[in-house]
Design an enzyme around this catalytic site. Sequence first.
Site, PDB file in Angstrom:
ATOM      1  CB  THR A 149      87.861  74.853  66.332  1.00 25.25           C
ATOM      2  OG1 THR A 149      87.273  76.127  66.111  1.00 25.25           O
ATOM      3  CG2 THR A 149      86.761  73.817  66.580  1.00 25.25           C
ATOM      4  CB  ILE A 207      76.503  80.894  67.050  1.00 21.05           C
ATOM      5  CG1 ILE A 207      75.964  81.662  68.261  1.00 21.05           C
ATOM      6  CG2 ILE A 207      76.793  79.447  67.422  1.00 21.05           C
ATOM      7  CD1 ILE A 207      74.579  81.217  68.690  1.00 21.05           C
ATOM      8  CG  ASP A 219      81.329  74.751  62.178  1.00 22.60           C
ATOM      9  OD1 ASP A 219      82.058  75.729  62.450  1.00 22.60           O
ATOM     10  OD2 ASP A 219      81.770  73.624  61.962  1.00 22.60           O
ATOM     11  CB  THR A 249      88.163  72.868  62.761  1.00 23.62           C
ATOM     12  OG1 THR A 249      88.757  74.128  63.104  1.00 23.62           O
ATOM     13  CG2 THR A 249      89.123  72.104  61.866  1.00 23.62           C
ATOM     14  N   GLY A 250      86.799  75.238  60.945  1.00 25.67           N
ATOM     15  CA  GLY A 250      86.978  76.079  59.762  1.00 25.67           C
ATOM     16  C   GLY A 250      86.008  77.240  59.751  1.00 25.67           C
ATOM     17  N   GLY A 302      82.890  78.646  59.880  1.00 26.33           N
ATOM     18  CA  GLY A 302      81.666  78.051  60.380  1.00 26.33           C
ATOM     19  C   GLY A 302      80.429  78.333  59.568  1.00 26.33           C
TER      20      GLY A 302
END
Lengths: 173, 164
Positions: free
Chosen positions: B1, B30, B32, B52-53, B55
């Site tokens: 990301t 999906i 975040d 980022t991470g 989600g």
Amino acid sequence: GRWTLVIHGGAGVIERDRLTAQQDADIRAALSHALETGSAVLRDGGSSLDAVEAAIRELEDDPHFNAGRGAVFTYDGAIEHDASIMDGSTRAAGAITGTSHTRHPVTLARRVMENSPHVFLRGLGADQFSVEQGLEQVENSWFETEERRRQLDEMLAREAEGLSAYDVDLKYG
Amino acid sequence: TVGAVAVDLEGNVAAATSTGGLTGKRWGRIGDSPVIGAGTYADNRGCAVSATGAGEYFIRVGVAHEICAQIRFRFQQRLEEAQASVPLDSEGIPEYYVHASEFGLEASDIQEIADGVIGEMESLGGSGGVIVATPWGTGTYSFNTPGMYRGMASSEAGANVAIY
């Protein structure tokens, strides 16, 4: 007035000591270049919206990062992108998910924000909107890299050993 | 990301995030990144955030909006304590970016808020981080996982790139 730009980029490794010196140098160079591209926009009096889009477009083209070219594979071996953008001065926002052919997903998100009455488009509809907006289209294979293919193969192998995809993916940032 | 947040010379903030998601994702998963309020948010009254991470955790906490709202509320609280109001510009728009630091909202406040929200997300089991830019020029990061590359540039402090 002051301007500030901050960027992040997951590069698919979990710790610094797993990086080769060349990988580290390449990733830092890519980030520095994207940072300078966005900074130039701000330095010249451009908008924060233009700056974040310009910086991200560069990172999307760089295969080191999990976005655009270099994005990870889905379970079925395809590449699907998500992106979003938001303007703090108006709280206008645009987002897309599951697109497959737009070279720069962040620009598609911006077109959703500026050229549609909606906030969030998905999949085939978002792909169709992208074409109608005249954005650059590429084959899905254009986004592929050997490293991301290897990571999918590893994940599938480890899934067969009982690990979930989620457990395996975290190391890929 | 990948993500970016910025404030321009007019004091307007913006945020954007782009990703391929999770390796081997299925069932139309999906995260975040495209979810406004979770992975991306921007409001001139507070800040711009890109995340980022993991989600699913960022969605549950509403990380990006939560950070922005806490900054906005703390600024409002400081104004009330000072019994002051935000001056309006010629178009009647509040000049948050000019006057926030005047009322005691410093970089340390922004860091504390960002760290607090990331800590809350971590307490649920999540990991990752955010980048933040405020209308008055503060830029910061908050991460709880290694391997996160980041960079910052500003009109006052030059540019640098680092890995957490």
